[in-house]
Design a protein around this motif. Structure first.
Motif, PDB file in Angstrom:
ATOM      1  N   GLU A   1       0.858  -1.176   0.000  1.00  0.00           N
ATOM      2  CA  GLU A   1       0.000   0.000   0.000  1.00  0.00           C
ATOM      3  C   GLU A   1       0.898   1.231   0.000  1.00  0.00           C
ATOM      4  OE1 GLU A   1      -2.563  -0.333   3.383  1.00  0.00           O
ATOM      5  OE2 GLU A   1      -3.351  -2.299   2.777  1.00  0.00           O
ATOM      6  N   ASP A   2       0.858   1.982  -1.082  1.00  0.00           N
ATOM      7  CA  ASP A   2       1.722   3.157  -1.238  1.00  0.00           C
ATOM      8  C   ASP A   2       3.193   2.797  -1.051  1.00  0.00           C
ATOM      9  OD1 ASP A   2      -0.556   4.730  -1.614  1.00  0.00           O
ATOM     10  OD2 ASP A   2      -0.753   5.126   0.532  1.00  0.00           O
ATOM     11  N   GLY A   3       3.579   1.636  -1.534  1.00  0.00           N
ATOM     12  CA  GLY A   3       4.963   1.202  -1.452  1.00  0.00           C
ATOM     13  C   GLY A   3       5.353   0.597  -0.111  1.00  0.00           C
ATOM     14  N   ILE A   4       4.415   0.479   0.813  1.00  0.00           N
ATOM     15  CA  ILE A   4       4.677  -0.085   2.132  1.00  0.00           C
ATOM     16  C   ILE A   4       4.075  -1.480   2.190  1.00  0.00           C
ATOM     17  CG2 ILE A   4       4.285   0.170   4.616  1.00  0.00           C
ATOM     18  CD1 ILE A   4       6.122   2.314   3.348  1.00  0.00           C
ATOM     19  N   ALA A   5       4.826  -2.444   2.721  1.00  0.00           N
ATOM     20  CA  ALA A   5       4.297  -3.794   2.910  1.00  0.00           C
ATOM     21  C   ALA A   5       3.510  -3.829   4.218  1.00  0.00           C
ATOM     22  CB  ALA A   5       5.431  -4.803   2.949  1.00  0.00           C
ATOM     23  N   VAL A   6       2.244  -4.223   4.120  1.00  0.00           N
ATOM     24  CA  VAL A   6       1.358  -4.212   5.279  1.00  0.00           C
ATOM     25  C   VAL A   6       0.815  -5.623   5.503  1.00  0.00           C
ATOM     26  CG1 VAL A   6      -0.645  -3.142   6.374  1.00  0.00           C
ATOM     27  CG2 VAL A   6       0.691  -1.857   4.681  1.00  0.00           C
ATOM     28  N   PHE A   7       0.933  -6.084   6.747  1.00  0.00           N
ATOM     29  CA  PHE A   7       0.420  -7.399   7.150  1.00  0.00           C
ATOM     30  C   PHE A   7      -0.530  -7.175   8.327  1.00  0.00           C
ATOM     31  CE2 PHE A   7       4.608  -7.761   5.388  1.00  0.00           C
ATOM     32  CZ  PHE A   7       4.609  -8.906   4.602  1.00  0.00           C
ATOM     33  N   ARG A   8      -1.764  -7.609   8.185  1.00  0.00           N
ATOM     34  CA  ARG A   8      -2.754  -7.373   9.232  1.00  0.00           C
ATOM     35  C   ARG A   8      -3.297  -8.697   9.769  1.00  0.00           C
ATOM     36  NH1 ARG A   8      -4.095  -3.378   5.255  1.00  0.00           N
ATOM     37  NH2 ARG A   8      -3.862  -1.241   6.046  1.00  0.00           N
ATOM     38  N   GLY A   9      -3.690  -8.659  11.044  1.00  0.00           N
ATOM     39  CA  GLY A   9      -4.395  -9.794  11.636  1.00  0.00           C
ATOM     40  C   GLY A   9      -3.554 -11.035  11.832  1.00  0.00           C
ATOM     41  N   ILE A  10      -2.258 -10.881  12.076  1.00  0.00           N
ATOM     42  CA  ILE A  10      -1.389 -12.037  12.310  1.00  0.00           C
ATOM     43  C   ILE A  10      -1.594 -12.521  13.749  1.00  0.00           C
ATOM     44  CG2 ILE A  10       0.974 -12.898  12.323  1.00  0.00           C
ATOM     45  CD1 ILE A  10       1.713 -10.559  10.486  1.00  0.00           C
ATOM     46  N   PRO A  11      -1.972 -13.783  13.963  1.00  0.00           N
ATOM     47  CA  PRO A  11      -2.150 -14.246  15.341  1.00  0.00           C
ATOM     48  C   PRO A  11      -0.804 -14.423  16.046  1.00  0.00           C
ATOM     49  CG  PRO A  11      -2.567 -16.036  13.793  1.00  0.00           C
ATOM     50  CD  PRO A  11      -2.353 -14.809  12.968  1.00  0.00           C
ATOM     51  N   TYR A  12      -0.708 -13.888  17.252  1.00  0.00           N
ATOM     52  CA  TYR A  12       0.477 -14.134  18.081  1.00  0.00           C
ATOM     53  C   TYR A  12       0.158 -15.069  19.241  1.00  0.00           C
ATOM     54  CZ  TYR A  12      -1.440 -10.637  21.349  1.00  0.00           C
ATOM     55  OH  TYR A  12      -2.232  -9.957  22.232  1.00  0.00           O
ATOM     56  N   ALA A  13      -1.121 -15.353  19.461  1.00  0.00           N
ATOM     57  CA  ALA A  13      -1.564 -16.283  20.496  1.00  0.00           C
ATOM     58  C   ALA A  13      -2.880 -16.896  20.052  1.00  0.00           C
ATOM     59  CB  ALA A  13      -1.719 -15.574  21.843  1.00  0.00           C
ATOM     60  N   ALA A  14      -3.257 -17.986  20.695  1.00  0.00           N
ATOM     61  CA  ALA A  14      -4.496 -18.681  20.351  1.00  0.00           C
ATOM     62  C   ALA A  14      -5.710 -17.889  20.821  1.00  0.00           C
ATOM     63  CB  ALA A  14      -4.489 -20.072  20.991  1.00  0.00           C
ATOM     64  N   PRO A  15      -6.887 -18.119  20.231  1.00  0.00           N
ATOM     65  CA  PRO A  15      -8.098 -17.422  20.693  1.00  0.00           C
ATOM     66  C   PRO A  15      -8.325 -17.654  22.192  1.00  0.00           C
ATOM     67  CG  PRO A  15      -8.518 -18.528  18.613  1.00  0.00           C
ATOM     68  CD  PRO A  15      -7.160 -18.976  19.060  1.00  0.00           C
ATOM     69  N   PRO A  16      -8.573 -16.596  22.974  1.00  0.00           N
ATOM     70  CA  PRO A  16      -8.647 -16.728  24.431  1.00  0.00           C
ATOM     71  C   PRO A  16     -10.049 -17.045  24.932  1.00  0.00           C
ATOM     72  CG  PRO A  16      -8.714 -14.414  23.851  1.00  0.00           C
ATOM     73  CD  PRO A  16      -8.634 -15.182  22.546  1.00  0.00           C
ATOM     74  N   PHE A  17     -10.679 -18.048  24.333  1.00  0.00           N
ATOM     75  CA  PHE A  17     -12.039 -18.405  24.704  1.00  0.00           C
ATOM     76  C   PHE A  17     -12.131 -19.908  24.926  1.00  0.00           C
ATOM     77  CE2 PHE A  17     -12.335 -14.482  22.179  1.00  0.00           C
ATOM     78  CZ  PHE A  17     -12.848 -13.656  23.180  1.00  0.00           C
ATOM     79  N   GLY A  18     -13.311 -20.378  25.302  1.00  0.00           N
ATOM     80  CA  GLY A  18     -13.447 -21.788  25.656  1.00  0.00           C
ATOM     81  C   GLY A  18     -12.604 -22.078  26.893  1.00  0.00           C
ATOM     82  N   PRO A  19     -11.843 -23.155  26.899  1.00  0.00           N
ATOM     83  CA  PRO A  19     -11.025 -23.479  28.086  1.00  0.00           C
ATOM     84  C   PRO A  19      -9.901 -22.479  28.352  1.00  0.00           C
ATOM     85  CG  PRO A  19     -10.528 -24.971  26.256  1.00  0.00           C
ATOM     86  CD  PRO A  19     -11.745 -24.182  25.851  1.00  0.00           C
ATOM     87  N   ARG A  20      -9.607 -21.613  27.364  1.00  0.00           N
ATOM     88  CA  ARG A  20      -8.528 -20.626  27.553  1.00  0.00           C
ATOM     89  C   ARG A  20      -9.040 -19.288  28.076  1.00  0.00           C
ATOM     90  NH1 ARG A  20      -6.852 -23.389  22.737  1.00  0.00           N
ATOM     91  NH2 ARG A  20      -8.060 -21.935  21.443  1.00  0.00           N
ATOM     92  N   ARG A  21     -10.350 -19.176  28.322  1.00  0.00           N
ATOM     93  CA  ARG A  21     -10.912 -17.913  28.792  1.00  0.00           C
ATOM     94  C   ARG A  21     -10.403 -17.589  30.194  1.00  0.00           C
ATOM     95  NH1 ARG A  21     -17.359 -16.513  28.359  1.00  0.00           N
ATOM     96  NH2 ARG A  21     -17.163 -14.237  28.226  1.00  0.00           N
ATOM     97  N   PHE A  22      -9.980 -16.353  30.392  1.00  0.00           N
ATOM     98  CA  PHE A  22      -9.430 -15.843  31.657  1.00  0.00           C
ATOM     99  C   PHE A  22      -8.095 -16.498  32.014  1.00  0.00           C
ATOM    100  CE2 PHE A  22     -14.091 -15.362  32.095  1.00  0.00           C
ATOM    101  CZ  PHE A  22     -14.140 -13.974  32.132  1.00  0.00           C
ATOM    102  N   ARG A  23      -7.457 -17.131  31.051  1.00  0.00           N
ATOM    103  CA  ARG A  23      -6.173 -17.800  31.297  1.00  0.00           C
ATOM    104  C   ARG A  23      -5.060 -17.075  30.555  1.00  0.00           C
ATOM    105  NH1 ARG A  23      -6.954 -20.710  35.762  1.00  0.00           N
ATOM    106  NH2 ARG A  23      -9.182 -21.229  35.752  1.00  0.00           N
ATOM    107  N   PRO A  24      -3.802 -17.278  30.935  1.00  0.00           N
ATOM    108  CA  PRO A  24      -2.689 -16.664  30.192  1.00  0.00           C
ATOM    109  C   PRO A  24      -2.693 -17.115  28.736  1.00  0.00           C
ATOM    110  CG  PRO A  24      -1.937 -17.494  32.312  1.00  0.00           C
ATOM    111  CD  PRO A  24      -3.334 -18.010  32.132  1.00  0.00           C
ATOM    112  N   PRO A  25      -2.181 -16.290  27.846  1.00  0.00           N
ATOM    113  CA  PRO A  25      -2.166 -16.661  26.421  1.00  0.00           C
ATOM    114  C   PRO A  25      -1.258 -17.847  26.157  1.00  0.00           C
ATOM    115  CG  PRO A  25      -0.814 -14.724  26.793  1.00  0.00           C
ATOM    116  CD  PRO A  25      -1.514 -14.994  28.088  1.00  0.00           C
TER     117      PRO A  25
END
Length: 532
Positions: A24-48
């Motif tokens: 985009e305008d000569g800039i490489a853009v990467f969006r929405g890259i996951p760095y951790a798993a979705p924090p829901f289900g058994p992972r809700r309120f738990r560390p990533p």
């Protein structure tokens, strides 16, 4: 893997799989890259935990899901943008880079958004990173858990999961950013409001050693929230939901119902007069002690350069949109008593502010007093403890939107050089000065490159770079007279050239009979509370 780029966009490898961005305008853009798993289900309120690796090349053209959050009130939604992207995979980040590939080794800036730890995301258009990449910086912006999902305090779950998300994102940067053209040994973390408070905690955390090399704290000090205030938020939500105040019980509640309940309970708190609120707490693990104490007395992050600052009229964002400014002026002494309770001070403090500014309205006295207590005093203290490597600024340009002045968050469009996006104009109005954005954005880039934003480091003369005022670019001690009021050693903050006596603040009949805490409660009942 940048050499694998095709017409659809550049491809870069991460520890969990390859991602394809866009130019985009000569800039490489990467969006929405996951760095951790979705924090829901058994992972809700738990560390990533790390995300599941994927096969092939993952498309990274669009922003990923945002964390669950309530909407802004109508008054604040007119001036603050907060997009919602549905989905569970909300622990994601974005990268803007001028030169993807391992050979560039460019400085890196990691943005942590604000929003009282209850709102905001990396998808806010004002936070677009193209200007930083245009100027030779690899910029990363991060989503993290918010509100009760990220900062609820429960007996059966670890504290601060939202802050732990940010820590996991910084580990991702360390392990992955080289492939995007960044240098993991030159990482500047910058954030505003709750984002700056988060950075203070991350800087002070022993586990982040080596992950942060420079830090920018915009309108937010290092601090730890009172655990009881956070617990009260959870208990009030539990009472409304008729469930136990445990992570197990909250995890079984529908997400939308939880957000509506959180929004209702949050009406009882105010940035100016306090009340229960979500916040980062000392947890004995990631946050082993109060962050400000760790940074000023405990030797935490000794080699980190710091850029610290505020806006001239922070309080106007909290008071103007919902009409709270007029209510404070109407209530007069009751509001002053509430501010005294918030600041844990006696009447000599508001009297001193009145002596320094005899012609301003009560709301300005209250707003500046609370801002100094909560923000400027701790940032001064931090700078005093780390003078040689600290730089301070003040943003003084008043918005073209009537009443907002130089309010909280107004500087963001100038820092990001995104004044041309409509969302910036909501807060700044039309015709924001181009040269101010050039100056401020360039200072942040210089700081990321070599740790020197372009003005003197903090010393006994208290140099402050003032952006957007009519006076000299660097002022010496522009807030010293007000802050001296809080010093028990200071008897008279006025200079000999201004021998005005401090006129008394005459309380009305209600404050003669009522303690400051009762005044706070009466002020809230009058409609003076509520977060944006």
């Amino acid at each position: 893997m940048a050499d694998q780029a095709d017409q659809a966009g550049p491809v870069v490898g991460t520890p969990y799989g390859a991602v394809r961005g866009r130019y985009e305008d000569g800039i490489a853009v990467f969006r929405g890259i996951p760095y951790a798993a979705p924090p829901f289900g058994p992972r809700r309120f738990r560390p990533p935990v790390p995300p599941e690796p994927w096969e092939g090349v993952r498309d990274a053209a669009a922003f990923g899901p945002t964390s669950p959050k309530p909407p802004y009130s109508e008054a604040f939604a007119r001036i603050l943008s907060d997009p919602v992207v549905p989905g569970d995979d909300c622990l994601n980040l974005n990268v803007w880079t001028p030169e993807p590939g391992p050979g560039a080794r460019l400085p890196v800036m990691v943005w942590i958004h604000g929003g009282a730890l209850t709102r905001g995301s990396s998808a806010v258009p004002v936070y677009d990173g193209r200007a930083f990449a245009r100027d030779g910086v690899v910029m990363v912006s991060v989503n993290y858990r918010l509100g009760v999902e990220g900062y609820g305090l429960f007996p059966d779950a670890p504290a601060n999961p939202g802050l732990r998300d940010q820590f996991a994102a910084l580990e991702w940067v360390r392990d992955s950013i080289t492939a995007f053209g960044g240098d993991p040994d030159r990482v500047t973390v910058f954030g505003q409001s709750a984002g700056a408070i988060s950075i203070g905690a991350l800087l002070a955390a022993p586990r982040t050693a080596g992950l942060i090399h420079r830090a920018v704290l915009q309108s937010g000090p290092p601090e730890a929230a009172d655990r009881d205030k956070v617990r009260r938020m959870v208990r009030r939500m539990a009472a409304r939901l008729k469930i136990p105040a445990t992570a197990e019980a909250f995890a079984a509640v529908d997400r939308d119902l939880l957000l509506r309940t959180q929004a209702e309970v949050s009406k009882l708190s105010s940035p100016v007069l306090g009340g229960p609120a979500f916040g980062i707490v000392v947890d004995g693990d990631l946050v082993p002690r109060d962050p400000l104490e760790a940074l000023t007395e405990g030797g935490a992050a000794p080699d980190a350069d710091l850029l610290l600052g505020w806006t001239s009229e922070e309080y106007r964002l909290w008071l103007v949109p919902g009409g709270l400014l007029e209510r404070i002026n109407r209530l007069g002494p009751v509001a002053v008593a509430g501010a005294m309770a918030r600041c844990h001070c006696g009447p000599e403090i508001p009297r001193g502010y009145r002596a320094l500014s005899p012609d301003v309205a009560t709301a300005e006295i209250v707003g500046q007093m609370v801002t100094d207590h909560l923000l400027r005093i701790p940032l001064h203290r931090l700078a005093d403890a780390r003078a040689a490597s600290s730089y301070l600024y003040e943003f003084a340009w008043p918005s073209n939107v009537p009443g907002l002045g130089a309010c909280h968050a107004l500087e963001l469009g100038f820092v990001f050089d995104t004044g041309d996006v409509p969302e910036s104009a909501r807060l700044a109005g039309e015709g924001a000065p181009r040269e101010l954005a050039d100056a401020m954005h360039a200072a942040w880039v210089r700081f990321a490159v070599d740790g020197d934003p372009g003005w003197p480091a903090w010393d006994a003369s208290h140099p402050v770079r003032v952006f957007g005022a009519d006076g000299p670019p660097v002022e010496r001690g522009p807030r010293d007279r007000e802050l001296a009021l809080w010093d028990a050693e200071s008897v008279n903050p006025l200079t000999p050239a201004e021998p005005r006596p401090a006129p008394p603040l005459r309380p009305g009949p209600s404050t003669r009979r009522t303690a400051p805490l009762s005044a706070v409660r009466r002020f809230r009942r009058s409609g003076g509370a509520g977060r944006p």
